[in-house]
Design a protein around this motif. Structure first.
Motif, mmCIF file in Angstrom:
data_model
loop_
_atom_site.group_PDB
_atom_site.id
_atom_site.type_symbol
_atom_site.label_atom_id
_atom_site.label_comp_id
_atom_site.label_asym_id
_atom_site.label_seq_id
_atom_site.Cartn_x
_atom_site.Cartn_y
_atom_site.Cartn_z
ATOM 1 N N ALA A 252 -54.056 48.433 49.206
ATOM 2 C CA ALA A 252 -54.227 48.688 50.631
ATOM 3 C C ALA A 252 -53.133 49.611 51.143
ATOM 4 N N ARG A 253 -51.895 49.348 50.755
ATOM 5 C CA ARG A 253 -50.791 50.204 51.209
ATOM 6 C C ARG A 253 -50.903 51.608 50.621
ATOM 7 N N TYR A 254 -51.311 51.680 49.375
ATOM 8 C CA TYR A 254 -51.476 52.980 48.719
ATOM 9 C C TYR A 254 -52.538 53.810 49.434
ATOM 10 N N LEU A 255 -53.654 53.184 49.761
ATOM 11 C CA LEU A 255 -54.749 53.913 50.404
ATOM 12 C C LEU A 255 -54.392 54.338 51.817
ATOM 13 N N THR A 256 -53.707 53.488 52.558
ATOM 14 C CA THR A 256 -53.281 53.927 53.893
ATOM 15 C C THR A 256 -52.284 55.078 53.769
ATOM 16 N N GLY A 257 -51.485 55.056 52.710
ATOM 17 C CA GLY A 257 -50.566 56.160 52.469
ATOM 18 C C GLY A 257 -51.278 57.470 52.187
ATOM 19 N N LEU A 258 -52.520 57.381 51.704
ATOM 20 C CA LEU A 258 -53.336 58.579 51.474
ATOM 21 C C LEU A 258 -54.085 59.007 52.728
ATOM 22 N N GLY A 259 -53.883 58.277 53.817
ATOM 23 C CA GLY A 259 -54.501 58.650 55.085
ATOM 24 C C GLY A 259 -55.785 57.915 55.409
ATOM 25 N N VAL A 260 -56.167 56.914 54.615
ATOM 26 C CA VAL A 260 -57.410 56.187 54.875
ATOM 27 C C VAL A 260 -57.230 55.271 56.079
ATOM 28 N N LYS A 261 -58.218 55.301 56.984
ATOM 29 C CA LYS A 261 -58.165 54.481 58.196
ATOM 30 C C LYS A 261 -59.377 53.574 58.337
ATOM 31 N N GLN A 262 -60.295 53.611 57.354
ATOM 32 C CA GLN A 262 -61.490 52.785 57.397
ATOM 33 C C GLN A 262 -61.660 52.072 56.052
ATOM 34 N N PHE A 263 -61.962 50.787 56.112
ATOM 35 C CA PHE A 263 -62.098 49.979 54.904
ATOM 36 C C PHE A 263 -63.358 49.130 54.988
ATOM 37 N N ILE A 264 -64.086 49.068 53.882
ATOM 38 C CA ILE A 264 -65.190 48.116 53.712
ATOM 39 C C ILE A 264 -64.795 47.220 52.551
ATOM 40 N N ASP A 265 -64.612 45.935 52.832
ATOM 41 C CA ASP A 265 -64.166 44.979 51.826
ATOM 42 C C ASP A 265 -65.339 44.096 51.426
ATOM 43 N N VAL A 266 -65.792 44.235 50.199
ATOM 44 C CA VAL A 266 -66.965 43.506 49.714
ATOM 45 C C VAL A 266 -66.510 42.271 48.932
ATOM 46 N N GLY A 267 -66.908 41.087 49.420
ATOM 47 C CA GLY A 267 -66.480 39.844 48.803
ATOM 48 C C GLY A 267 -65.151 39.393 49.360
ATOM 49 N N THR A 268 -65.123 39.164 50.669
ATOM 50 C CA THR A 268 -63.885 38.904 51.394
ATOM 51 C C THR A 268 -63.139 37.683 50.886
ATOM 52 N N GLY A 269 -63.854 36.604 50.652
ATOM 53 C CA GLY A 269 -63.198 35.358 50.296
ATOM 54 C C GLY A 269 -62.673 34.646 51.535
ATOM 55 N N ILE A 270 -62.352 33.378 51.374
ATOM 56 C CA ILE A 270 -61.833 32.582 52.485
ATOM 57 C C ILE A 270 -60.454 33.108 52.856
ATOM 58 N N PRO A 271 -60.186 33.344 54.145
ATOM 59 C CA PRO A 271 -58.949 34.009 54.564
ATOM 60 C C PRO A 271 -57.686 33.342 54.052
ATOM 61 N N SER A 272 -56.778 34.168 53.573
ATOM 62 C CA SER A 272 -55.466 33.725 53.114
ATOM 63 C C SER A 272 -54.487 34.839 53.452
ATOM 64 N N SER A 273 -53.606 34.575 54.382
ATOM 65 C CA SER A 273 -52.702 35.612 54.892
ATOM 66 C C SER A 273 -51.622 35.964 53.855
ATOM 67 N N PRO A 274 -51.241 37.269 53.782
ATOM 68 C CA PRO A 274 -51.766 38.382 54.559
ATOM 69 C C PRO A 274 -53.095 38.885 54.009
ATOM 70 N N THR B 19 -63.351 48.542 48.967
ATOM 71 C CA THR B 19 -62.565 47.657 48.119
ATOM 72 C C THR B 19 -63.455 46.537 47.603
ATOM 73 N N VAL B 20 -63.509 46.398 46.294
ATOM 74 C CA VAL B 20 -64.307 45.348 45.640
ATOM 75 C C VAL B 20 -63.348 44.619 44.701
ATOM 76 N N ILE B 21 -62.684 43.613 45.250
ATOM 77 C CA ILE B 21 -61.567 42.964 44.572
ATOM 78 C C ILE B 21 -62.041 41.670 43.907
#
Length: 263
Positions: free
Chosen positions: A62-84, A156-158
């Motif tokens: 995520a940090r790498y991609l924002t460093g490349l200028g990406v501002k939009q994300f589609i996360d497939v298979g979110t999973g139950i939230p766990s911060s961060p 992102t398909v993690i």
């Protein structure tokens, strides 16, 4: 936010997100999930270490991609939230970033809607859809309200493609409508690193969650037509480790990681 339609949670059957939740110490799981988790942990006690490494890799991506200028994300298979969560990492450096989370478990989406709040400048949406029906999730109005598909997107398909038999077809379908300059980021289990992976896959499959392990060559084929970014397809801990990270041996995880760019 519209009311969530009634969906059978199938609590008598294990679900991958809830098994993951239990292994990571969460409370949003049922007996079938706990039984499956106990069996796979007995077969491979190091699975929790691999799962923690997977979350760390997601954060680095995520940090790498924002460093490349990406501002939009589609996360497939979110999973139950766990911060961060993904959006917390992304919006830390890009407050205006837009993120769409997708999962097929109602429990995941219920928690997402309740707990995942972003920055005032950004946007977040949550879609209940099965990744194996890409035409459904790509056609959801909520996605188009948040994501501008004419601009680059990070898909992102993690740790999810192991649950799809035709991973190649799914990736191609999800990438097809994305603009040039978009990215694909994946982590994916393999049978080439940790010897326990084969038994892990059999146990998941026997308990009703089919799992497909991939070789490095098969993972590389998922990036056909994309520019595979440095360092290529590598064992997960080797993908841009953070300074000061204690390196894990390749056999400590059962996953490859890679990022590619759509030309």
């Amino acid at each position: 936010m519209p009311d969530t339609p009634h969906v059978d949670l199938q609590t008598n059957r294990p679900h991958s997100a809830r098994v993951y939740d239990y292994i990571m110490g969460g409370k949003d799981n049922f007996a079938a999930d706990r039984e499956t988790a106990a069996k796979v942990l007995a077969d491979w006690p190091g699975l929790r270490t691999s799962m923690l490494a997977n979350r760390g890799c997601m954060h680095r991506m995520a940090r790498y991609l924002t460093g490349l200028g990406v501002k939009q994300f589609i996360d497939v298979g979110t999973g139950i939230p766990s911060s961060p969560n993904l959006h917390e990492v992304v919006q830390e450096s890009v407050p205006e970033a837009r993120i769409v989370y997708i999962d097929n478990d109602l429990i995941v989406l219920t928690h997402a809607r309740a707990l995942l709040t972003g920055t005032p400048a950004g946007r977040i949406a949550y879609i209940q859809a099965d990744m194996r029906t890409p035409e459904v999730l790509l056609g959801d109005p909520s996605l188009h309200e948040v994501i501008d598909l004419s601009q680059p997107v990070a898909l992102t398909v993690i740790a999810m493609l192991q649950f799809v038999e035709d991973a190649q077809g799914l990736v191609e379908s999800l990438l097809e409508p994305l603009a040039p300059g978009s990215y694909l980021a994946i982590t994916i289990p393999t049978n080439e690193l940790a010897p326990e992976s084969e038994q892990l896959a059999r146990e998941y499959t026997n308990r009703g969650i089919p799992m497909y392990l991939r070789t490095r060559a098969e993972v590389e084929r998922l990036f056909t037509g994309l520019e595979l970014l440095d360092p290529g397809v590598v064992p997960m801990p080797r993908w841009h480790p953070a300074p000061g990270d204690q390196p894990l041996p390749d056999s400590a995880t059962n996953m490859y990681a890679a990022v590619g760019r759509k030309p």
